[in-house]
Design an enzyme around this catalytic site. Structure first.
Site, PDB file in Angstrom:
ATOM      1  CD  GLU A 177      -3.049  -1.117   2.179  1.00  0.00           C
ATOM      2  OE1 GLU A 177      -2.934  -0.312   3.126  1.00  0.00           O
ATOM      3  OE2 GLU A 177      -4.014  -1.905   2.083  1.00  0.00           O
ATOM      4  CD  GLU A 195      -4.038  -5.954   2.876  1.00  0.00           C
ATOM      5  OE1 GLU A 195      -4.953  -5.295   3.434  1.00  0.00           O
ATOM      6  OE2 GLU A 195      -2.826  -5.677   2.976  1.00  0.00           O
TER       7      GLU A 195
END
Length: 500
Positions: A172, A291
């Site tokens: 991220e 995710e």
């Protein structure tokens, strides 16, 4: 309500990769400590890992576990988790503002993963570290021996290489919450050079490039295009992350959120193929949805946590029946996109937004979402067939033309069966379901299980697992047509033998 689905062996989406049913363990909350690892627990093995947890993980049939993060990754020094435990440092984890003891590190986790029949999807820190660390960790893990780092691994107890195949290039990196957040072009250049060095050490590995943290990020799509433009030559997959919640308590809209997942996937595929065309490349970048889950129940409780604890409870969502229904829809969506989504990781595995929960010194139990994921992982292997579905639809707050039936069929010739996964989104109406297998000769029904009839807010606890599948007899097979009654608000798995 009536619904009809037609499938044919000649109209295939893709072979479903086993890694579509991966999961994720991050050093946060009670995922590792008091989750998979609790040396004082009555079931603990000689290495401190809970055998009761291992048994539940094996039930899920997970082929791949992403590790060690997550936001934790961007401040993590992997060297802290090797060598004698008594010599390992305690560190501040800035991502979750806790204390990391490093009792569990790379060697322990690798050994645990083998015991639960899973490969490790290792992630490298590109937040506070860079190219040199990336190539060093691959050498430590994968080089046979004869160098400082590979011999250090052998000295630390693993004579043979870990031979880790899949590696994530950071986590991220577009997020302002991330340690070492970077602009797209800067991250892309770093990932390219790290990936280049890693593949020079071991050219058999596969690399996952960070996509946007979610489709709601302001830089979504431009981020994907820019990082791929820099790193396309060196990477194999682009990551996607997405979580869903029902904060508004709007069931019809909530169960439609798999449409958002489908749109997200197709948008990222479009960007990947744009960069492929721009570069005039013959290489196709596939996706790693590493995710995904439901996450919202624990937000209020997490806001009250005091910092700098060791393994405090974090993100301990207690899932209900409506969450299990959405998970079913999301699993079907991943199967429908299996031509491009080759890896996916339910985030996470134990205690932290997880299908498995534990009590310290006590019991473990299966959350409601455990069952759809388990059944998809066990039976969603083979060829995903293109579903042609006719069914009524509805409009919700955020979505139009939401089909009441979400379904797919998977042909598994190795197991001599075809499997239908189906969710009835209707609150009130059963669906008289027919699936016509035009050119597939069907035998007898192997099994028809359903999760239905529960209060939508019903949960499982350590005392009782109320929400779970049960058998149904409302099915028949005639002339290669499967007919079944799908109850209102239900998750259904139908397995039918193939005629030899």
């Amino acid at each position: 309500m009536k619904a009809n689905m037609q499938v044919s062996k000649n109209f295939q989406i893709s072979k479903i990769e086993d890694r579509l049913y991966g999961s994720f363990i991050e050093h946060m909350g009670r995922a590792v400590y008091e989750g998979i690892y609790e040396p004082t627990h009555p079931t603990a093995d000689d290495n401190g890992f809970r055998n009761d947890v291992k048994e539940l993980v094996k039930e899920l049939n997970i082929p791949l576990v992403r590790y060690p993060g997550g936001n934790f990754l961007s401040g993590y020094n992997w060297e802290d988790g090797i060598g004698p435990r008594e010599n390992r440092p305690k560190r501040l984890d800035l991502a979750w503002r806790t204390i990391e003891t490093n009792e569990v590190g790379m060697h322990e986790f690798f050994d645990w993963s083998k015991e639960v029949n899973a490969e490790v999807n290792m992630a490298v820190n590109l937040g506070t570290r860079g190219v040199d660390d990336a190539r060093r960790i691959v050498e430590y893990c994968n080089f046979p021996g004869g160098t400082e780092l590979s011999d250090l691994r052998r000295q630390n107890g693993h004579e043979e290489p870990f031979a880790i195949k899949t590696w994530c290039l950071g986590n991220e990196m577009d997020g302002p919450w991330q340690i070492g957040q970077k602009a797209a072009v800067d991250y892309g250049k770093l990932a390219a050079q790290a990936g280049k060095a890693m593949k020079l050490v071991d050219d058999s590995i596969e690399l996952v490039l960070c996509g946007s943290s979610s489709s709601e990020m302001p830089t979504f799509a431009s981020w994907e295009a820019e990082v791929l433009d820099e790193a396309y030559e060196y990477v194999d997959y682009l990551s996607l992350h997405r979580y869903y919640g029902n904060q508004e308590n709007d069931l019809e809209n909530y169960l439609a959120k798999s449409i958002d997942m489908d749109n997200f996937i197709k948008s990222v595929v479009a960007v990947c193929d744009y960069v492929k065309a721009k570069k005039k490349s013959n290489k196709t970048i596939n996706l790693s949805f590493d995710e995904w889950n439901v996450w919202y129940h624990s937000n209020e409780q997490d806001s009250k946590n005091e910092p700098w604890q060791i393994a405090p409870p974090l993100l301990e969502d207690i899932y209900n029946f409506e969450d299990a229904l959405l998970i079913g829809c999301l699993l079907i969506t991943l199967m429908k996109n299996s031509d491009r989504v080759k890896i996916a990781c339910l985030a996470q595995l134990v205690n932290v937004i997880a299908p498995i929960m534990t009590e310290k010194d006590g019991r473990t139990w299966r959350q409601t979402i455990f069952y759809p994921f388990m059944q998809a992982s066990l039976y969603g292997r083979g060829i995903a067939l293109t579903p042609n579905i006719q069914v009524d639809s509805y409009n919700s707050r955020d979505f139009d033309n939401v089909p009441y039936l979400e379904s797919i069929a998977v042909l598994n010739e190795e197991e001599n069966e075809v499997v239908i996964f189906a969710v009835n989104r209707s609150k009130d109406d059963a669906i008289d379901f027919e699936c016509d297998f035009y050119d597939i000769s069907l035998g007898d029904v192997i099994d028809f299980s359903e999760m239905a009839g529960f209060d939508i807010k019903a949960i499982n606890t350590s005392a009782e697992e109320v929400v779970k599948p049960s058998p149904s007899e409302e099915i028949r097979v005639e002339n290669n047509v499967v007919s079944a009654k799908l109850k209102p608000l239900s998750w259904n798995v139908i397995r039918v033998a193939l005629n030899q």
